[in-house]
Each structure stands twice: as structure tokens, then as C-alpha cells.
Design an enzyme around this catalytic site. Sequence first.
Site, PDB file in Angstrom:
ATOM      1  N   ASP A  25      -2.120  -0.306   5.870  1.00 15.78           N
ATOM      2  CA  ASP A  25      -2.363   0.381   7.147  1.00 15.78           C
ATOM      3  C   ASP A  25      -3.828   0.664   7.402  1.00 15.78           C
ATOM      4  O   ASP A  25      -4.180   1.204   8.444  1.00 15.78           O
ATOM      5  CB  ASP A  25      -1.622   1.722   7.160  1.00 15.78           C
ATOM      6  CG  ASP A  25      -2.251   2.725   6.205  1.00 15.78           C
ATOM      7  OD1 ASP A  25      -2.389   2.379   5.014  1.00 15.78           O
ATOM      8  OD2 ASP A  25      -2.622   3.822   6.646  1.00 15.78           O
ATOM      9  N   ASP A  37       0.868  -1.173   0.000  1.00 16.58           N
ATOM     10  CA  ASP A  37       0.000   0.000   0.000  1.00 16.58           C
ATOM     11  C   ASP A  37       0.914   1.235   0.000  1.00 16.58           C
ATOM     12  O   ASP A  37       2.092   1.131   0.355  1.00 16.58           O
ATOM     13  CB  ASP A  37      -0.889  -0.034   1.246  1.00 16.58           C
ATOM     14  CG  ASP A  37      -1.616   1.268   1.471  1.00 16.58           C
ATOM     15  OD1 ASP A  37      -2.324   1.706   0.539  1.00 16.58           O
ATOM     16  OD2 ASP A  37      -1.459   1.869   2.558  1.00 16.58           O
ATOM     17  N   ASP A  71      -0.098   5.162   0.783  1.00 13.23           N
ATOM     18  CA  ASP A  71      -0.297   6.201   1.795  1.00 13.23           C
ATOM     19  C   ASP A  71      -0.429   5.587   3.192  1.00 13.23           C
ATOM     20  O   ASP A  71      -1.260   4.715   3.419  1.00 13.23           O
ATOM     21  CB  ASP A  71      -1.542   7.023   1.461  1.00 13.23           C
ATOM     22  CG  ASP A  71      -1.332   7.851   0.210  1.00 13.23           C
ATOM     23  OD1 ASP A  71      -0.896   9.007   0.343  1.00 13.23           O
ATOM     24  OD2 ASP A  71      -1.559   7.322  -0.894  1.00 13.23           O
TER      25      ASP A  71
END
Length: 264
Positions: A205, A26, A28
Site C-alpha cells: 500500500d 505487506d 500495515d
Amino acid sequence: MEMRKAAETVLSSLPRPIGTWALFLDVDGTLLDIAPTPDGVGVPTELRQTLSALHHGLNGAIALVSGRSLDQLDRLFAPNSLTAAGQHGAEMRLANGSQVRTEISRSLLDQLRGQLGNFTARIPGVIIEDKGLSIAFHYRLAPRRSAAIHRQLIDALGRQRAEFRILRGNMVYEIVPKLADKGTAIESFMKMDPFIGRTPIFIGDDVTDEDGFASVRKLQGYAVRVQSEPVQLGSKIVSAASVVRGWLATLPDAIAREQGNFTN
Ligand SMILES: [Mg+2]
């Protein structure tokens, strides 16, 4: 300190050899520190170098898996055009460079954009991001309006739920093609060279990464969820992304050592 330790412990406990991994990342909050606005993020030069070295070390079995569009990813990571799934898997650039895009009704998305744009224009701080196949409504600068924005999206989507769905992320709601998700994207990559036969590792996240976590577990791989929000440590602010970047930077040499061609 807890968060930094937790992320480091989990990352360093991933099974070896590293050279047989298929690495899905991922962007960001995982590779890049979260910024107040989507355009406010920065890509450290060392991260660009690490990703290039990993691309080499993993024989190309590395891909970004992001909510951002491929265009945005290319601007961020220029001059590299990385293998990637963009817009939560609605568009993919495969390892051979070819692109795959989910078919959508652009007129319907335009209609939703117009309707919701009129609503959010009255809320200072909301940032609308039209990514072509999806639309994001960032409310990091207007956190108390979360519920109102969500209600409006539900109303606007109304009976159009056959084609689009609402995805809730970190301080963002998105209207995304119904069939696109990060898990489907990872599973598609894993059926193709150079990913096929490798152990998938996905680091993310956010709640929008959950589909990806489920997919790698299903494929006998490993999911790592790091925390998005930075924490204050004395005079320093550290992010999980900085821990991930530091750990990634150690991998190319570790792969070279595994392969016994570590010359020094
Ligand atoms: Mg993220």
C-alpha cells in the site's frame, strides 16, 4: 466506494491458477488497518486462520514483507511464526525457519538514535521505534513536523550514507541499512524453495513497497497497490486492508477447487 471497488477489481483480475502463486504480503495498511500508533494495530483471528490455510494451500509459498521487525511480526501473528522479511528486508526468516540478518554497524545506529532522539523528544507525538537494524520515526500524531524531522535525519546521517539510507513511508521516516529493500527480499525468496518457479504476487500500500512491485514485475509476476487510508462510507469506515482480508479468505477454497479435491 471507488476505493473498495478498485481494490476488489484488481485483486480478482489476478491470473489463475492460484495454486501456483508465490504470495508476498505487506502488513500495515495491506493486511492490517492502520492505527494511530504502531502498537495500536490488531490482527483479526480470521486473518490468522486464512494465512495458515494459505500456507498449506500454496505449499508454504507465502511470506510477509514488512517494515516491522520479525519480533514484532511474531508478537502480532502469534502463535504463528510466518515466513517473513522484516525491517524492509534487513532480516528474513526463510521457509525452513532459518534467519538471515544484514550486518550493520550497531554503534553507528546507536549514535544516530541518540542524536535524533534528543531532537524528536522535543516534538510531542513523534514515536521512535528502534527495531535493531533500523529506526523508525513515526509522525502520524505530529504530521506538521514532517519536513523538520526529515531535515534533521538528513543532517544526522551526513556522511554515513554508505551504510544507511532514509526511507520515507506512510507518516514515518526510517533509517534502514542501505542495501535492504523489499524488492531484494522478494528476489531472495524467489530463488529458494518453495517459492522458486512460482508466479510472484506482491500486495502493498505504500511507497516503501515500490521496490517490491518492481521486483515482482521483473520476475513476470504481479504487483497490486492498495490505498492505505480508510474512507467513510455512510456510517461505516472501510479500509483497503479489510478488502484484502476478505479476498484472501476466499483463496484457500479456490485453490482446493483448482486441485479438484474439493470434497463436500
Ligand atoms: Mg504498508
